[in-house]
Design an enzyme around this catalytic site. Structure first.
Site, PDB file in Angstrom:
ATOM      1  N   ASP A  49      12.768  35.178  56.674  1.00 47.78           N
ATOM      2  CA  ASP A  49      12.775  33.716  56.234  1.00 47.78           C
ATOM      3  C   ASP A  49      13.829  33.873  55.215  1.00 47.78           C
ATOM      4  OD1 ASP A  49      10.768  32.764  57.579  1.00 47.78           O
ATOM      5  OD2 ASP A  49       9.201  32.921  56.253  1.00 47.78           O
ATOM      6  N   LYS A  71      15.349  28.134  56.637  1.00 51.31           N
ATOM      7  CA  LYS A  71      16.294  26.983  56.664  1.00 51.31           C
ATOM      8  C   LYS A  71      17.670  27.409  55.817  1.00 51.31           C
ATOM      9  CE  LYS A  71      14.451  23.059  55.256  1.00 51.31           C
ATOM     10  NZ  LYS A  71      13.893  22.295  54.405  1.00 51.31           N
ATOM     11  N   MET A 185       6.367  25.466  45.049  1.00 50.14           N
ATOM     12  CA  MET A 185       6.936  24.361  45.776  1.00 50.14           C
ATOM     13  C   MET A 185       6.847  23.159  44.962  1.00 50.14           C
ATOM     14  SD  MET A 185       6.102  25.495  49.514  1.00 50.14           S
ATOM     15  CE  MET A 185       4.480  26.203  49.007  1.00 50.14           C
TER      16      MET A 185
END
Ligand SMILES: C[S@@+](CC[C@H](N)C(=O)[O-])C[C@H]1O[C@@H](n2cnc3c(N)ncnc32)[C@H](O)[C@@H]1O
Length: 263
Positions: A49, A71, A185
């Site tokens: 990741d 991402k 987050m």
């Protein structure tokens, strides 16, 4: 290859055709577990990741395949279903598949969902814990997660869920626990989260801390208050990945002498 010496006898065999879901810790390669290093040295393919830094990826066996599943550069991340299907496919090819995730694989990292899918597909898997950012980040910033004088509990929670509407987190319920709240987050929702905490009755001078890129050379720590959080994080350029902590443990950082010439 790193020689793990007498630790080797504590390391299970990485069986071909299986998937290891491994936590890489918060960032510093020195915080990898021996089992994570063993997995890196043995894997045939690494699926990792965005939170796993290049220093850690570089430790994988040189001839292992590497597949990025996060991402990058604003491009959308690989879909979770595609990732799990890929893990199953690679395992069925008889490979030793290392699925490496930031922190701990079972804390806000979809490791639980991946384990479930592997189990349902009949693919053998093994889970290797890692230091989760919510705890490792606090320790690296000099904020004890608990002391007998401050708190009997600590809440690890996500700031990623909806702030309003039927799906919303019950922020007031978390505030009522009186325990320090550690949010993963939270940065993209920060204004709404601050408003929700304020509406739930948290006083404006409630201490708040932000630990960005914890344990890496780019680690940044900001200590402020609920009232100052939005302006101060903007001024300090605090962005993801950041751990946000609210409550009585935050001032312990200064009491321990951190922040004064110490990072
Ligand atoms: C998808 S969650 C993954 C959490 C991970 N499984 C763990 O146990 O730490 C991503 C969030 O973890 C936090 N995070 C991960 N690594 C971090 C670090 N080195 N410093 C600060 N926060 C970090 C941030 O809140 C980031 O947005």
């Amino acid at each position: 290859m790193i020689d793990l010496g007498p630790l080797t006898r504590h390391l299970p065999e990485f069986v071909p055709g299986s998937v290891w879901l491994v936590g890489a810790g918060p960032g510093d390669p020195g915080l990898l577990t021996a089992r994570a290093i063993h997995a890196l040295a043995t894997a045939d393919v690494l699926v990792y990741d965005a939170l796993v830094g290049p220093d850690i990826v570089a430790l994988v066996r040189p001839d292992a395949e590497r597949e990025f599943a996060g991402k990058r550069g604003g491009k959308p991340s690989a879909k979770q279903r595609d990732i799990t299907e890929r893990l199953i496919e690679l395992a069925r090819q008889g490979k030793r598949v290392l699925r490496l995730k930031g922190g701990d694989p079972f804390v806000f990292g979809r490791g639980g969902e991946e384990a479930l899918a592997l189990h349902q597909a009949g693919v053998p898997f093994h889970v290797v814990p890692g230091i989760t950012a919510g705890l490792g980040g606090l320790a690296a910033a000099g904020i004890p997660a608990t002391t007998r004088d401050t708190n009997q509990a600590i809440v690890l929670m996500t700031g990623h869920y909806a702030v309003e509407g039927p799906e919303a987190t019950d922020w007031a319920a978390f505030v009522r626990t009186g325990a320090p709240l550690v949010l993963y987050m939270a940065m993209s929702n920060l204004p709404a989260i601050v408003a929700a905490f304020t509406a739930a009755g948290l006083p404006p001078d409630t201490p708040m801390g932000f630990v960005t890129r914890a344990t890496t050379p780019d680690q940044k720590v900001l200590v402020t208050t609920l009232a100052g959080a939005i302006e101060d994080t903007a001024l300090a350029g605090i962005e993801a990945p950041t751990i946000t902590v609210v409550g009585s443990i935050v001032p312990l950082r200064a009491a321990l002498g951190y922040g004064d010439g110490r990072p």
